[in-house]
Motif scaffolding. Structure first.
Motif, PDB file in Angstrom:
ATOM      1  N   GLY A 125       0.809  -1.207   0.000  1.00 36.08           N
ATOM      2  CA  GLY A 125       0.000   0.000   0.000  1.00 36.08           C
ATOM      3  C   GLY A 125       0.843   1.258   0.000  1.00 36.08           C
ATOM      4  N   SER A 126       0.193   2.370  -0.338  1.00 29.97           N
ATOM      5  CA  SER A 126       0.922   3.618  -0.538  1.00 29.97           C
ATOM      6  C   SER A 126       1.620   4.114   0.716  1.00 29.97           C
ATOM      7  CB  SER A 126      -0.036   4.691  -1.046  1.00 29.97           C
ATOM      8  OG  SER A 126      -1.096   4.892  -0.132  1.00 29.97           O
ATOM      9  N   GLN A 127       1.088   3.783   1.886  1.00 32.66           N
ATOM     10  CA  GLN A 127       1.704   4.263   3.122  1.00 32.66           C
ATOM     11  C   GLN A 127       3.071   3.633   3.373  1.00 32.66           C
ATOM     12  OE1 GLN A 127      -0.958   2.349   2.831  1.00 32.66           O
ATOM     13  NE2 GLN A 127      -1.314   1.007   4.612  1.00 32.66           N
ATOM     14  N   TYR A 128       3.417   2.601   2.623  1.00 34.90           N
ATOM     15  CA  TYR A 128       4.707   1.932   2.776  1.00 34.90           C
ATOM     16  C   TYR A 128       5.750   2.408   1.758  1.00 34.90           C
ATOM     17  CZ  TYR A 128       2.338  -1.192   6.001  1.00 34.90           C
ATOM     18  OH  TYR A 128       1.640  -1.692   7.071  1.00 34.90           O
ATOM     19  N   VAL A 129       5.379   3.378   0.927  1.00 31.84           N
ATOM     20  CA  VAL A 129       6.325   3.930  -0.044  1.00 31.84           C
ATOM     21  C   VAL A 129       7.172   5.009   0.636  1.00 31.84           C
ATOM     22  CG1 VAL A 129       6.595   5.186  -2.218  1.00 31.84           C
ATOM     23  CG2 VAL A 129       4.809   3.433  -1.983  1.00 31.84           C
ATOM     24  N   SER A 130       8.482   4.897   0.498  1.00 29.77           N
ATOM     25  CA  SER A 130       9.388   5.835   1.146  1.00 29.77           C
ATOM     26  C   SER A 130       9.229   7.245   0.585  1.00 29.77           C
ATOM     27  CB  SER A 130      10.836   5.384   0.941  1.00 29.77           C
ATOM     28  OG  SER A 130      11.746   6.388   1.348  1.00 29.77           O
ATOM     29  N   ALA A 131       9.280   8.223   1.473  1.00 26.01           N
ATOM     30  CA  ALA A 131       9.273   9.621   1.032  1.00 26.01           C
ATOM     31  C   ALA A 131      10.492   9.938   0.182  1.00 26.01           C
ATOM     32  CB  ALA A 131       9.238  10.541   2.251  1.00 26.01           C
ATOM     33  N   TYR A 132      11.559   9.177   0.361  1.00 24.25           N
ATOM     34  CA  TYR A 132      12.778   9.411  -0.418  1.00 24.25           C
ATOM     35  C   TYR A 132      12.602   9.043  -1.893  1.00 24.25           C
ATOM     36  CZ  TYR A 132      14.937   9.874   4.183  1.00 24.25           C
ATOM     37  OH  TYR A 132      15.261  10.267   5.468  1.00 24.25           O
ATOM     38  N   GLN A 133      11.537   8.311  -2.221  1.00 25.17           N
ATOM     39  CA  GLN A 133      11.277   7.990  -3.619  1.00 25.17           C
ATOM     40  C   GLN A 133      11.122   9.261  -4.452  1.00 25.17           C
ATOM     41  OE1 GLN A 133      11.452   5.674  -5.654  1.00 25.17           O
ATOM     42  NE2 GLN A 133      10.071   6.133  -7.352  1.00 25.17           N
ATOM     43  N   SER A 134      10.750  10.364  -3.808  1.00 23.54           N
ATOM     44  CA  SER A 134      10.547  11.611  -4.538  1.00 23.54           C
ATOM     45  C   SER A 134      11.812  12.097  -5.231  1.00 23.54           C
ATOM     46  CB  SER A 134      10.027  12.704  -3.592  1.00 23.54           C
ATOM     47  OG  SER A 134      10.964  12.955  -2.555  1.00 23.54           O
ATOM     48  N   PHE A 135      12.986  11.673  -4.736  1.00 20.01           N
ATOM     49  CA  PHE A 135      14.214  12.112  -5.400  1.00 20.01           C
ATOM     50  C   PHE A 135      15.240  11.006  -5.613  1.00 20.01           C
ATOM     51  CE2 PHE A 135      14.913  13.063  -0.830  1.00 20.01           C
ATOM     52  CZ  PHE A 135      16.087  12.356  -0.600  1.00 20.01           C
ATOM     53  N   ALA A 136      15.139   9.894  -4.912  1.00 18.82           N
ATOM     54  CA  ALA A 136      16.197   8.879  -5.004  1.00 18.82           C
ATOM     55  C   ALA A 136      16.303   8.263  -6.393  1.00 18.82           C
ATOM     56  CB  ALA A 136      15.972   7.782  -3.971  1.00 18.82           C
ATOM     57  N   TRP A 137      15.238   8.301  -7.179  1.00 13.53           N
ATOM     58  CA  TRP A 137      15.241   7.736  -8.533  1.00 13.53           C
ATOM     59  C   TRP A 137      15.766   8.721  -9.564  1.00 13.53           C
ATOM     60  CZ3 TRP A 137      12.941  10.151 -12.597  1.00 13.53           C
ATOM     61  CH2 TRP A 137      12.070  11.233 -12.287  1.00 13.53           C
ATOM     62  N   PHE A 138      15.879  10.009  -9.191  1.00 10.84           N
ATOM     63  CA  PHE A 138      16.009  11.085 -10.171  1.00 10.84           C
ATOM     64  C   PHE A 138      17.402  11.129 -10.790  1.00 10.84           C
ATOM     65  CE2 PHE A 138      15.997  15.890 -10.927  1.00 10.84           C
ATOM     66  CZ  PHE A 138      15.246  15.778 -12.085  1.00 10.84           C
ATOM     67  N   TYR A 139      17.477  11.519 -12.050  1.00 15.19           N
ATOM     68  CA  TYR A 139      18.750  11.590 -12.763  1.00 15.19           C
ATOM     69  C   TYR A 139      19.772  12.487 -12.062  1.00 15.19           C
ATOM     70  CZ  TYR A 139      16.060   9.672 -16.671  1.00 15.19           C
ATOM     71  OH  TYR A 139      15.277   8.879 -17.461  1.00 15.19           O
ATOM     72  N   ALA A 140      19.297  13.564 -11.441  1.00 11.50           N
ATOM     73  CA  ALA A 140      20.206  14.541 -10.837  1.00 11.50           C
ATOM     74  C   ALA A 140      20.584  14.207  -9.403  1.00 11.50           C
ATOM     75  CB  ALA A 140      19.566  15.933 -10.876  1.00 11.50           C
ATOM     76  N   VAL A 141      20.121  13.073  -8.883  1.00 12.09           N
ATOM     77  CA  VAL A 141      20.298  12.824  -7.453  1.00 12.09           C
ATOM     78  C   VAL A 141      21.770  12.690  -7.051  1.00 12.09           C
ATOM     79  CG1 VAL A 141      20.059  10.293  -7.611  1.00 12.09           C
ATOM     80  CG2 VAL A 141      19.426  11.491  -5.494  1.00 12.09           C
ATOM     81  N   ASN A 142      22.615  12.149  -7.925  1.00 15.97           N
ATOM     82  CA  ASN A 142      24.028  12.028  -7.550  1.00 15.97           C
ATOM     83  C   ASN A 142      24.669  13.398  -7.362  1.00 15.97           C
ATOM     84  OD1 ASN A 142      23.725   9.289  -7.706  1.00 15.97           O
ATOM     85  ND2 ASN A 142      24.886   9.019  -9.602  1.00 15.97           N
ATOM     86  N   SER A 143      24.379  14.318  -8.288  1.00 18.80           N
ATOM     87  CA  SER A 143      24.901  15.677  -8.131  1.00 18.80           C
ATOM     88  C   SER A 143      24.394  16.295  -6.834  1.00 18.80           C
ATOM     89  CB  SER A 143      24.482  16.551  -9.319  1.00 18.80           C
ATOM     90  OG  SER A 143      25.157  16.173 -10.495  1.00 18.80           O
ATOM     91  N   GLY A 144      23.105  16.092  -6.553  1.00 16.63           N
ATOM     92  CA  GLY A 144      22.531  16.674  -5.352  1.00 16.63           C
ATOM     93  C   GLY A 144      23.121  16.117  -4.082  1.00 16.63           C
ATOM     94  N   GLN A 145      23.211  14.816  -3.993  1.00 15.45           N
ATOM     95  CA  GLN A 145      23.721  14.197  -2.766  1.00 15.45           C
ATOM     96  C   GLN A 145      25.205  14.513  -2.547  1.00 15.45           C
ATOM     97  OE1 GLN A 145      22.103  12.972  -0.373  1.00 15.45           O
ATOM     98  NE2 GLN A 145      20.436  11.616  -0.960  1.00 15.45           N
ATOM     99  N   ILE A 146      25.985  14.521  -3.610  1.00 13.87           N
ATOM    100  CA  ILE A 146      27.411  14.851  -3.464  1.00 13.87           C
ATOM    101  C   ILE A 146      27.576  16.291  -2.996  1.00 13.87           C
ATOM    102  CG2 ILE A 146      29.583  15.184  -4.718  1.00 13.87           C
ATOM    103  CD1 ILE A 146      28.679  12.820  -6.533  1.00 13.87           C
ATOM    104  N   SER A 147      26.808  17.201  -3.591  1.00 10.26           N
ATOM    105  CA  SER A 147      26.947  18.608  -3.225  1.00 10.26           C
ATOM    106  C   SER A 147      26.494  18.849  -1.790  1.00 10.26           C
ATOM    107  CB  SER A 147      26.168  19.494  -4.202  1.00 10.26           C
ATOM    108  OG  SER A 147      24.780  19.212  -4.172  1.00 10.26           O
ATOM    109  N   ILE A 148      25.412  18.203  -1.368  1.00 14.07           N
ATOM    110  CA  ILE A 148      24.924  18.378   0.008  1.00 14.07           C
ATOM    111  C   ILE A 148      25.932  17.811   1.015  1.00 14.07           C
ATOM    112  CG2 ILE A 148      23.148  17.644   1.644  1.00 14.07           C
ATOM    113  CD1 ILE A 148      21.184  17.688  -0.781  1.00 14.07           C
TER     114      ILE A 148
END
Length: 405
Positions: A125-148
């Motif tokens: 069910g939807s309540q078990y989907v991680s909030a991190y899914q909003s960005f963890a799949w994204f093409y730019a996430v490596n740039s974002g996580q490295i910079s942060i």
């Protein structure tokens, strides 16, 4: 005169080595890392081989809070960034945060993370989907996580141009150095060896279905019938040469001297593919002639049509058998956006040692008039190397790397 963008640090993670020295020790002798998939059961699929990174445990390298919010590709990239900083002898706080940026490439984004959250959605069910899914799949996430993680607030971004993206990202990083940035991370990582990612790759129609690790990925071979995917990539630290020397850089691997990129014409147009033109633009950008190039690291698509196009482009620029050509990615499989940055790493290490790594397992077809280095590594005096990359959709990129003075 434009600032020279030089490579001062490397973080690399590939199926045949983690870290610069382990990677090069395997690559220089042709150590094969392609084998049966172990990350999931591949038996229902027509393609069952991959280049997997074995023994990597992100928990051994990263804070526990990062694990639940990152895909495997991002974990690899974060560790590679740490290694590159260490290799360059720089700590994140050593340079003002607005003078440091990140430009990476991605072909597929965080597929495995997305697959797991889709599984949770449909099974629980939807309540078990991680909030991190909003960005963890994204093409730019490596740039974002490295910079942060490293407090890097300078120019940052992501390039999405399939296998060519790693070179395009490096070129974008060079532009930022020339505009005044002190340090830019650049390169690419992909890791989609999971059922969802695997189905997407098979749908592209270019994967080998061979079950023999030594005969599955054979660019420029009569038996070429597709490529084997892999996971991993490389991150490079680029700095202005004067700035790097002024801070007492421990090493300078080489200079990103020239870059060219083109798009192929529409299929069926009868016009020549764009790779030759990309090579010529890269050479002109570097102020170099074909005779100045000591080795070419080929894209090595592994299908007859694409191999033919690449061989023709190389021959058109350099003449028949005019320059040594190699494709060490036959040891690891194609790492998507990570492949070309890894080839840049191989190029600077080859220049450092004077040794061209081999194209493993391949028997060169006589129809290609290229001097392909097969079987054993070849000693040579190397001052410049050309790295080629092509992507689905008609992307062609070329980067000329020069040895340090």
């Amino acid at each position: 005169m434009s600032a020279k963008a030089v490579i001062t640090g490397i973080g690399v993670a590939t199926p045949n080595g983690l870290g610069v020295e382990d990677f090069w020790a395997a690559t220089r002798v042709g150590k094969n890392a392609i084998g049966p998939i172990t990350r999931f059961d591949p038996s229902p699929y027509p393609s069952r081989l991959a280049g997997e990174i074995r023994g990597f445990e992100a928990e051994d390298h990263l804070p526990s809070r990062l694990i639940p919010q990152t895909d495997r590709m991002t974990r690899l990239a974060l560790v590679a960034a740490d290694c590159a900083f260490e290799d360059a002898g720089v700590k994140p706080g050593d340079i003002p945060e607005y003078d440091m940026g990140v430009v990476t490439a991605s072909t597929s984004g965080g597929f495995e993370f997305g697959q797991n959250e889709l599984k949770n959605l449909w099974s629980q069910g939807s309540q078990y989907v991680s909030a991190y899914q909003s960005f963890a799949w994204f093409y730019a996430v490596n740039s974002g996580q490295i910079s942060i993680r490293n407090g890097m607030r300078g120019p940052s971004g992501v390039v999405v141009s399939d296998h060519a993206g790693g070179l395009d990202a490096i070129a974008q990083a060079r532009r930022q150095i020339r505009k005044g940035s002190k340090l830019i991370f650049s390169g690419g990582f992909d890791a989609s060896i999971c059922p969802w990612g695997w189905v997407a790759q098979i749908a592209g129609g270019r994967l080998s279905t061979s079950e023999e690790p030594e005969r599955a990925y054979l660019p420029f071979d009569r038996a070429a019938s597709g490529y084997v995917p892999g996971e991993g990539g490389a991150l490079l630290i680029l700095e202005d040469e004067e700035t790097a020397r002024a801070r007492g850089a421990q090493k300078i691997y080489g200079e990103i001297a020239g870059y060219g990129a083109t798009i192929d014409p529409k299929p069926g147009s009868g016009r020549e593919p764009g790779l030759r033109r990309a090579i010529e633009v890269a050479l002109a950008d570097a102020g170099a002639e074909p005779g100045d190039v000591d080795v070419v690291f080929a894209d090595a698509a592994g299908t007859p049509r694409l191999d033919r196009e690449e061989a023709d482009a190389i021959t058109a620029v350099f003449g028949p058998n005019g320059v040594p050509v190699t494709a060490p990615k036959t040891m690891t499989g194609r790492l998507y956006s990570g492949s070309a940055p890894v080839d840049v790493v191989s190029a600077v290490l080859a220049m450092r040692e004077g040794l061209i790594p081999p194209t493993t397992n391949v028997e060169l077809s006589p129809e290609y008039a290229i001097d392909l280095v097969t079987g054993q590594p070849r000693t040579a005096s190397l001052r410049s190397a050309l790295v080629l990359a092509r992507g689905v959709g008609g992307f062609n990129s070329a980067v000329l790397v020069r040895a340090p003075h």
